[in-house]
Design a protein around this motif. Structure first.
Motif, short mmCIF file in Angstrom:
data_model
loop_
_atom_site.label_atom_id
_atom_site.label_comp_id
_atom_site.label_asym_id
_atom_site.label_seq_id
_atom_site.Cartn_x
_atom_site.Cartn_y
_atom_site.Cartn_z
N ASN A 32 0.84 -1.21 0.00
CA ASN A 32 0.00 0.00 0.00
C ASN A 32 0.87 1.24 0.00
O ASN A 32 0.68 2.17 -0.79
CB ASN A 32 -0.82 0.04 1.30
CG ASN A 32 -2.27 -0.28 1.04
OD1 ASN A 32 -2.77 -0.03 -0.04
ND2 ASN A 32 -2.93 -0.83 2.03
N MET A 33 1.81 1.25 0.91
CA MET A 33 2.65 2.42 1.11
C MET A 33 3.51 2.68 -0.13
O MET A 33 3.61 3.82 -0.60
CB MET A 33 3.53 2.22 2.36
CG MET A 33 4.29 3.45 2.79
SD MET A 33 3.23 4.88 3.01
CE MET A 33 2.79 4.70 4.72
N LEU A 34 4.10 1.64 -0.67
CA LEU A 34 4.96 1.78 -1.84
C LEU A 34 4.16 2.32 -3.03
O LEU A 34 4.61 3.22 -3.76
CB LEU A 34 5.57 0.42 -2.19
CG LEU A 34 6.86 0.45 -2.97
CD1 LEU A 34 7.96 1.14 -2.17
CD2 LEU A 34 7.30 -0.97 -3.29
N THR A 35 2.96 1.78 -3.20
CA THR A 35 2.11 2.22 -4.31
C THR A 35 1.76 3.70 -4.16
O THR A 35 1.83 4.47 -5.12
CB THR A 35 0.81 1.37 -4.35
OG1 THR A 35 1.18 0.00 -4.38
CG2 THR A 35 -0.03 1.70 -5.56
N MET A 36 1.42 4.09 -2.94
CA MET A 36 1.03 5.49 -2.74
C MET A 36 2.22 6.43 -2.86
O MET A 36 2.09 7.53 -3.39
CB MET A 36 0.35 5.66 -1.36
CG MET A 36 -0.97 4.96 -1.19
SD MET A 36 -2.09 5.03 -2.61
CE MET A 36 -2.51 6.75 -2.67
N LEU A 37 3.38 5.99 -2.38
CA LEU A 37 4.58 6.83 -2.51
C LEU A 37 4.90 7.06 -3.99
O LEU A 37 5.18 8.19 -4.40
CB LEU A 37 5.78 6.18 -1.81
CG LEU A 37 5.79 6.23 -0.29
CD1 LEU A 37 6.96 5.41 0.25
CD2 LEU A 37 5.90 7.67 0.21
N LEU A 38 4.86 5.98 -4.78
CA LEU A 38 5.14 6.12 -6.21
C LEU A 38 4.04 6.92 -6.91
O LEU A 38 4.31 7.70 -7.82
CB LEU A 38 5.33 4.76 -6.86
CG LEU A 38 6.67 4.11 -6.52
CD1 LEU A 38 6.73 2.67 -7.01
CD2 LEU A 38 7.83 4.90 -7.13
N GLY A 39 2.81 6.74 -6.44
CA GLY A 39 1.70 7.55 -6.97
C GLY A 39 1.95 9.02 -6.71
O GLY A 39 1.69 9.87 -7.56
N TYR B 82 -3.09 6.92 5.61
CA TYR B 82 -4.56 6.91 5.75
C TYR B 82 -5.12 5.51 5.46
O TYR B 82 -5.98 5.01 6.18
CB TYR B 82 -5.22 7.89 4.78
CG TYR B 82 -4.93 9.36 5.03
CD1 TYR B 82 -4.46 9.83 6.25
CD2 TYR B 82 -5.14 10.29 4.02
CE1 TYR B 82 -4.20 11.18 6.45
CE2 TYR B 82 -4.89 11.64 4.22
CZ TYR B 82 -4.42 12.08 5.42
OH TYR B 82 -4.16 13.41 5.61
N LEU B 83 -4.60 4.90 4.37
CA LEU B 83 -5.13 3.58 3.98
C LEU B 83 -4.80 2.53 5.03
O LEU B 83 -5.63 1.67 5.36
CB LEU B 83 -4.57 3.17 2.61
CG LEU B 83 -5.15 3.94 1.41
CD1 LEU B 83 -4.34 3.67 0.14
CD2 LEU B 83 -6.62 3.55 1.18
N ILE B 84 -3.59 2.62 5.58
CA ILE B 84 -3.19 1.65 6.61
C ILE B 84 -4.00 1.89 7.88
O ILE B 84 -4.53 0.96 8.50
CB ILE B 84 -1.67 1.76 6.88
CG1 ILE B 84 -0.90 1.28 5.63
CG2 ILE B 84 -1.27 0.95 8.10
CD1 ILE B 84 0.58 1.60 5.66
N ALA B 85 -4.13 3.18 8.25
CA ALA B 85 -4.89 3.51 9.46
C ALA B 85 -6.34 3.03 9.32
O ALA B 85 -6.95 2.55 10.27
CB ALA B 85 -4.85 5.01 9.71
N GLN B 86 -6.85 3.18 8.12
CA GLN B 86 -8.23 2.74 7.88
C GLN B 86 -8.38 1.23 8.09
O GLN B 86 -9.35 0.78 8.69
CB GLN B 86 -8.62 3.11 6.46
CG GLN B 86 -10.05 2.78 6.08
CD GLN B 86 -10.25 2.99 4.60
OE1 GLN B 86 -9.92 4.03 4.06
NE2 GLN B 86 -10.80 1.99 3.95
N ARG B 87 -7.38 0.48 7.62
CA ARG B 87 -7.42 -0.98 7.80
C ARG B 87 -7.33 -1.34 9.29
O ARG B 87 -7.98 -2.26 9.75
CB ARG B 87 -6.26 -1.65 7.07
CG ARG B 87 -6.52 -1.84 5.59
CD ARG B 87 -5.31 -2.45 4.91
NE ARG B 87 -5.46 -2.49 3.47
CZ ARG B 87 -5.97 -3.51 2.79
NH1 ARG B 87 -6.37 -4.59 3.44
NH2 ARG B 87 -6.08 -3.47 1.48
N GLN B 88 -6.49 -0.56 10.01
CA GLN B 88 -6.27 -0.86 11.42
C GLN B 88 -7.42 -0.39 12.30
O GLN B 88 -7.84 -1.09 13.22
CB GLN B 88 -4.98 -0.19 11.90
CG GLN B 88 -3.71 -0.90 11.51
CD GLN B 88 -3.54 -2.22 12.27
OE1 GLN B 88 -3.99 -3.26 11.79
NE2 GLN B 88 -2.94 -2.18 13.44
#
Lengths: 475, 291
Positions: free
Chosen positions: A312-319, A339-345
């Motif tokens: 998730n993080m890698l995709t968003m960083l490259l995005g 945000y995406l990780i926090a949402q999952r957690q």
């Protein structure tokens, strides 16, 4: 050439009658030449980049199909990746990485003498590179067949409606459409025109009316009363939405008139209730590209929680980096990754908390939409600010609450106009969820005449013309 | 062709509504109490005429009229460049009895901070002024002819929005009502130096305006309005601007840049608020500018 210019008006007045009077290869030639004129109007020298990218990907695609050996096919794919990403890396990121490297060495007490180059960023390079890359990847994966006609493939890469700012169309969806001869079709003219007018309303009326206020705030946030900073951030969220989705609407509309169908690129993203929903409604063609060609190949969510978070993080960083050569864009991507990780957690505990509070469903939805919008705006501040210092100053200014009253609102007429136009936008977009204005305009000619005339009048009375290039051109 | 009727119908409806809307907005423009509507649609006699940019709004008319008993008109507007200011003053002098005095804020003499595109925002006044029509036809050709095509487009500007806002009420009270923030006061040292960028062409416009007014029998007073005291060291070439104007026009520029010293009298570094405007006008009266 930009859509909101007199030059484009002349271009389209010549192009459309010619387009519908030709058929087969003649029409493809016209589309290709028209697209190259459309792009070359800005700087003809960079046509060579599109041409090279097109030729290389065309021949590599053909070669991949002719070869059965997986290793050789892989090599051909790598050549395509190196070439496309090489162009992108050089023209977009060379100075960024050089400067960052020098800064890093300076932090260790070294003073390297490195020269940066004066590189002009070719408009739309990120868009057509991704489009062209998706073709070779899909051919490599055997998801599509290689295109046999160079003329057709060249037109696919350079097709003017979406060449410089998307949507990023996929070969699987778009190339087959070039195999049909599109007849002149009144139904398509009707719906395409409506879409184009709505796009112009978003861009020339809403986005360009908000731009002067936003530019002032983000250029030098110090010294503005907090109320103005807050208005500036909210205005920017609508400016970028209307600017970019307006371009997509115009592109989709013109493509429809010409007989082509593009997938939707935006679906009222600010009504998302969480961030995964946001990314399925904002710049859909990019987020789905990143999902299919980066996130899933990285492993997606198949290898446990930690690996999913990493992907998730890698995709968003490259995005983030895709948008521009600046650490602020990377940070914007990082925030969305968080945000995406926090949402999952935290999604489940938060949902349980909301259920426990026994809010009515509408209020729950409102809270979710509000929170998602709030955090999206936080990230926009980094996206728009030229550097971290300005972004932090802006947050400090808002948090300080100094001068938070109506009397301190500057450029009141601009603000009132902005609020009115955002209001019109929201009313139309919210009501469209139930009313489906475009199908109403399609079915009822009287409604269509009234609606299109109103859009023309709004453009005349509120539109800004000739000044504002589209924000996403720089990406 | 039958299927294409909606295109013609849409254009016809749009044109019809545009003309109807244009007529209505033209009526508002004519009836408005906004300064430029009064310039073009009244022949009132005023004793004092003010011209300037946003700093020219500090000539707070209700207080000036109350203290001096003189009637006033103010043609100042945010970002007003000198060529447009001179045009408006000349139009005023052609339509109204000559005022006793014309007060000119010289900070209009700056090509960088002034809005050189402001003139096109006066598109809805072109039916009233040949000078304005000629200027727009020359410098803002596309906007001028777009305004001929669409009468609504002619009213597509902030100047029109103000015309509408002041439809039924006076604009004489138009002035900043805020007090400079503490963070602005603290950050004054971080501000970049303010320099006036003026050209011979701008100087010509100023001289032309001054001569025109003098020929009509109007006394011309050129002044420097107050700046926030701590901001004064940040002003680069004001003295040379004043000297060049004096040399070109033969008139002395009266310097009130430090006439107001109270922090709460300012809205920001370059603008007094209502409190400051009163203090400043007292100084103008004392110096005999307003008489």
């Amino acid at each position: 050439m930009i859509f909101n210019s007199l030059t484009f008006l002349a271009f389209i007045a010549l192009f459309l009658p010619l387009y519908f009077s030709l058929k087969g290869n003649a029409r493809l030639w016209l589309s290709l030449i028209g697209s190259y004129i459309f792009y070359g109007w800005w700087d003809w020298r960079f046509l060579s980049l599109i041409a090279i990218s097109t030729l290389v990907d065309y021949y590599l695609g053909r070669s991949m199909e002719d070869v059965n050996d997986d290793k050789k096919r892989r090599k051909l794919l790598i050549i395509s990746m190196v070439l496309n990403l090489g162009f992108l890396g050089f023209f977009k990121y060379f100075n960024f990485f050089t400067d960052s490297f020098v800064t890093l060495l300076q932090n260790f007490g070294m003073n390297p003498s490195v020269h940066t180059l004066r590189i002009i960023l070719p408009v739309g390079i990120s868009f057509y590179t991704f489009q062209s890359m998706s073709y070779t990847i899909d051919v490599y994966r055997k998801q599509i067949q290689a295109e046999k006609s160079l003329l057709r493939f060249s037109t696919f890469v350079a097709f003017w409606p979406q060449l410089v700012a998307g949507p990023i169309v996929r070969a699987a969806d778009f190339l087959p459409q070039f195999h049909r001869d599109h007849e002149f079709n009144w139904d398509r003219i009707v719906s395409g025109t409506g879409r184009v007018l709505w796009g112009f309303f978003k861009k020339c009326v809403v986005a360009d009316s908000l731009a002067p206020f936003v530019d002032q705030i983000f250029m030098e946030p110090n010294g503005f009363a907090s109320v103005n900073l807050l208005i500036g951030v909210i205005f920017y969220s609508f400016q970028i939405y209307c600017d970019f989705s307006g371009y997509s609407d115009i592109a989709i509309g013109f493509a429809r008139i010409l007989g082509f169908d593009f997938n939707e690129n935006f679906r009222t993203p600010y009504f998302s209730q969480n961030f995964s929903e946001f990314w399925s409604r904002w710049h859909i063609s990019l987020s789905s590209w990143l999902r299919d060609y980066l996130y899933i190949p990285l492993g997606g969510n198949r290898n446990g929680k930690l690996a999913t978070y990493k992907n998730n993080m890698l995709t968003m960083l490259l995005g983030g980096l895709w948008h521009g050569a600046n650490w602020t864009f990377v940070f914007w991507g990082l925030l969305h990754g968080v945000y995406l990780i926090a949402q999952r957690q935290l999604g489940k505990p938060f949902g349980a908390l909301m259920s426990g509070l026994r809010f009515p469903p509408a209020l729950k939805t409102g809270v979710n939409i509000g929170l998602t919008y709030f955090f999206t705006c936080v990230a926009w501040v980094y996206f728009r600010s030229p550097n971290f210092e300005n972004a932090n100053d802006l947050f400090a200014g808002i948090a300080g609450m100094e001068g938070f009253s109506f009397v301190n609102v500057m450029s009141k007429f601009t603000v009132m106009k902005g609020v009115l136009l955002i209001g019109i936008l929201l009313v139309v977009e919210v009501s469209n969820l139930r009313m489906h204005w475009s199908s109403l305009a399609f079915k009822n000619p009287n409604f269509r005449v009234a609606a299109y005339a109103i859009l023309l009048l709004l453009l005349a009375f509120f539109g800004s013309f000739g000044s504002g290039a589209f924000i996403y051109f720089q990406f | 062709m039958k299927k294409a009727y909606w295109i013609f119908a849409t254009l016809a409806v749009a044109l019809l509504c545009d003309r109807a809307g244009g007529w209505f907005l033209g009526k508002i423009t004519k009836e408005s109490q906004f300064r430029y509507s009064r310039l073009y649609n009244s022949t009132e006699t005023e004793d004092v005429l003010f011209i300037g940019n946003s700093r020219g709004l500090s000539y707070y008319q209700p207080y000036a009229e109350e203290k001096t008993g003189l009637t006033t008109a103010n043609l100042s507007y945010n970002g007003m460049p000198i060529d447009l200011g001179a045009l408006l003053v000349k139009d005023y002098l052609d339509r109204h009895p000559a005022p006793k005095v014309l007060v000119v804020d010289i900070s209009m003499m700056d090509s960088v901070r002034m809005d050189n595109k402001l003139a096109y925002q006066f598109n809805h006044y072109t039916p009233y002024s040949e000078r304005l029509s000629n200027l727009l036809a020359k410098d803002f050709r596309n906007d001028f002819y777009a305004g001929k095509l669409s009468h609504l487009y002619r009213c597509n500007s902030e100047v029109f929005q103000r015309t509408f806002y002041y439809w039924k009420k006076s604009d004489k009270d138009w002035l900043l009502d805020r007090v400079i923030s503490q963070s602005m006061v603290n950050d004054v040292d971080k501000q970049t130096t303010l320099r006036f960028h003026y050209s011979p062409k701008m100087m010509e416009s100023l001289m032309d305006m001054v001569k025109y007014a003098q020929q009509k029998g109007t006394r011309v007073e050129m002044v420097v309005n107050p700046y926030f005291p701590a901001f004064l060291p940040k002003i680069g070439n004001l003295d040379s601007l004043m000297r060049d104007i004096s040399l070109a026009t033969g008139a002395t520029v009266k310097d009130f840049k430090d006439a107001v010293t109270e922090t709460e009298a300012f809205g920001d570094y370059q603008h007094v608020n209502k409190v400051g405007a009163r203090l400043y006008l007292d100084k103008l009266i004392e110096a005999g500018v307003l008489k």
